[in-house]
Design a protein around this motif. Structure first.
Motif, short mmCIF file in Angstrom:
data_model
loop_
_atom_site.label_atom_id
_atom_site.label_comp_id
_atom_site.label_asym_id
_atom_site.label_seq_id
_atom_site.Cartn_x
_atom_site.Cartn_y
_atom_site.Cartn_z
N ILE A 284 0.83 -1.20 0.00
CA ILE A 284 0.00 0.00 0.00
C ILE A 284 0.87 1.25 0.00
O ILE A 284 0.60 2.23 -0.71
N ALA A 285 1.95 1.22 0.80
CA ALA A 285 2.84 2.38 0.87
C ALA A 285 3.51 2.65 -0.47
O ALA A 285 3.70 3.81 -0.85
N LEU A 288 0.90 4.31 -2.69
CA LEU A 288 0.75 5.70 -2.27
C LEU A 288 1.99 6.52 -2.62
O LEU A 288 1.89 7.70 -3.00
N SER A 289 3.16 5.88 -2.51
CA SER A 289 4.41 6.59 -2.83
C SER A 289 4.45 6.96 -4.31
O SER A 289 4.93 8.04 -4.67
N ILE A 292 2.15 9.97 -4.59
CA ILE A 292 2.74 11.15 -3.93
C ILE A 292 3.96 11.64 -4.70
O ILE A 292 4.13 12.85 -4.92
#
Length: 589
Positions: A284-285, A288-289, A292
């Motif tokens: 998930i990170a 999202l990264s 972002i």
């Protein structure tokens, strides 16, 4: 997003940084969490033991008070603590021999019950539960945390139908004393020893395991790490790690030793669960990264792209676009500098363009003046050659002594030739000045009829001589012009139509107020079509014989052309049914 663009590079760097941070966090969690837990647990035990020893040294505790303080410390820290000296050895040593009973109820759930030495000796009189016994425990429940396990501490045990009750707890008077002890130990809130009977819980089932826990057992364990402050060892049967801390102090001149044993609860299971969770978190990170990093790179590079486009426009010599970026950071300062640079370059380029235009005009003027000078010299040389030859011939004849009557005729011819040359030179000078731009126009708004009257009055003797007349037509109007130069234009045009008009005819002058035009017409020979455009050239004469009586100097219409063009007027000539008509398009403003 191009691979060589700064957006792609910034996106890649941001993404690599975030992924690297997550990887480092995962490595720390996987390889250093156990060590971090162990270090934290030992530091916490050492600090709590130091606080206990300080309180012990500052107070005169009875054996009963010491018992309750040791019990409280054990529960709070999930550790066994013994105080050994000549006065307390027996009680403290027995305290360390806790009896642990594991109960399994009918649902398959297991519970650990700790029976301390006091309950073993004073309540159960040595009759301890064994595997297979039916047991019911009424007592206090301590719920463990990350560092400790959960236990039950009995106040009553019913073993195979026989009740063993701690009368010290059930006695109101003794309970009050216990409450005071618990209150002194600050066991309210987060502590798990409760001072109210209503907090008692009951568990019931069969004994599936039971055993003692002794300090002495650690001697058979495998030592993993040993320092002056503590020792870490491992139980060879359960593979559970323990820490042992021994501290010696003096009280009233007597040495006292504190023995602390505590389990270092394994975190492998917790690490496995955390690693599974971290894998999901990592995916998930990363997603999202990506988002972002993309928007971050776009946000950071957008103003750079704008400035780059403006710089490209400047390179294409387009200085009209300005940067809209206004901020207090370095990008804003760069934007302001580019705008200032664009303005300065535009101003400098306009000045340079104006200077180039002026230089080009000056060069063209010089070239034109040089051409006029050369043409002037060539034409003057050509037109002066004949009169100079005549003057020379007649002067030589007079010098040789010809007859007087011929001498007077020769002198008259010489004077006529000199007059012609003077008119030619003056007309040439005038034309050269006009064509070179040396004549400055002094424009004013004047009635056309006023200029015509001034010129026509001059030609009355010539008109009478040729039995000719002038007829005005149209309506007078005003035009903006240089009076002196326009009189020259009217004079030259009127002279031309008179010279080429038939004797006894009428000269027409028409003023067109609507179209702001002025016409001059005569009755006489027509102009051939092939010569219609050439008549405005200098020294061009329709009379091929170049008869001076009919042709004049050949510069008059050239002067008209130059003056009219300097006024930005238009002009023309056309053949009529029985003559020629000249026209000038004037301007009223």
């Amino acid at each position: 997003m191009k691979r060589n663009s700064i957006t792609f590079k910034l996106f890649s760097i941001s993404l690599i940084f975030i992924i690297g941070l997550l990887v480092i966090l995962g490595l720390f969690q996987n390889y250093l969490l156990s060590d971090y837990y162990t270090t934290t647990k030992i530091n916490q035990l050492e600090d709590n033991l130091d606080d206990f020893i300080e309180e012990f040294l500052n107070n005169q505790w009875t054996e009963e008070k010491l018992y309750w303080e040791l019990e409280k410390f054990s529960i709070q820290n999930n550790a066994s603590l013994a105080v050994m000296d000549s006065s307390y050895f027996s009680t403290s040593s027995d305290f360390t021999n806790d009896y642990v009973v594991t109960i399994e109820d009918g649902n398959g759930s297991s519970y650990d019950v700790i029976i301390d030495p006091y309950f073993q000796d004073e309540v159960m009189y040595g009759r301890l539960p064994e595997k297979g016994d039916e047991i019911e425990v009424i007592g206090f429940y301590y719920e463990g945390d990350f560092y400790t396990q959960s236990y039950y501490y009995p106040v009553e045990i019913i073993l195979n139908g026989i009740s063993f009750k701690d009368e010290l707890i059930y006695s109101n008077e003794e309970l009050k004393s216990e409450e005071e002890l618990l209150t002194d130990g600050n066991l309210n809130g987060e502590d798990t020893i409760h001072n109210e009977m209503e907090d008692l819980v009951t568990v019931k089932g069969s004994v599936v395991d039971s055993d003692y826990f002794f300090f002495e057992e650690k001697n058979a364990n495998e030592v993993i790490y040993n320092t002056d402050d503590f020792t870490i060892y491992e139980d060879p049967y359960s593979s559970i790690k323990y820490v042992s801390i021994v501290t010696t102090v003096e009280k009233d001149g007597m040495p006292i030793q504190f023995y602390l044993d505590a389990t270092l609860q394994p975190v492998d299971e917790a690490k496995g669960i955390i690693n599974q969770y971290y894998l999901v978190f990592f995916i998930i990170a990363i997603l999202l990264s990506l988002v972002i990093a993309y928007f971050f790179s776009k946000m950071f590079t957008r103003p750079i792209v704008v400035l780059n486009n403006i710089a490209k426009d400047m390179a294409d010599m387009n200085f009209d676009k300005k940067s809209p970026i206004q901020s207090n950071d370095e990008i804003g300062m760069l934007s302001e500098s580019i705008n200032i640079l664009s303005t300065n370059l535009k101003s400098a380029l306009e000045e340079l363009t104006d200077a180039n235009v002026q230089l080009k005009e000056d060069i063209e003027l010089r070239v034109k003046q040089e051409e006029v000078r050369k043409e002037f010299v060539a034409n003057v040389s050509h037109d002066l050659k004949t009169p100079l030859g005549i003057i020379k011939t007649y002067a030589e004849a007079i010098k040789d002594g010809i007859k007087k009557e011929k001498s007077n005729y020769y002198l008259d011819v010489i004077l006529d030739e000199i007059g012609f040359m003077n008119s030619l030179v003056m007309d040439m000078l005038k034309l050269s000045k006009i064509e070179s731009g040396a004549v400055e126009l002094i424009k004013e708004k004047l009635p056309v009829k006023l200029l015509l009257d001034d010129v026509v009055s001059y030609y009355k003797p010539i008109l009478e001589e040729k039995n000719m007349s002038i007829h005005y037509g149209g309506k007078n109007f005003e035009a903006v012009m240089d009076k002196k130069l326009m009189i020259q234009v009217i004079n030259n045009l009127l002279s031309n139509v008179i010279d080429h008009g038939n004797e006894g005819t009428q000269i027409e002058i028409y003023m067109d107020e609507v179209n702001q035009r002025l016409y001059f017409a005569n009755e006489g020979p027509l102009i051939e079509d092939r010569e219609m455009e050439k008549i405005w050239d200098r020294f061009y004469k329709t009379e091929k014989s170049r008869n001076r009586a009919l042709g004049g100097t050949g510069i008059g219409l050239a002067i008209v052309k130059s003056i009219i063009e300097s006024h930005s007027f238009t002009y023309g000539v056309k053949n009529r049914k029985n003559g020629v008509e000249f026209w000038i398009q004037l301007k009223t403003s």
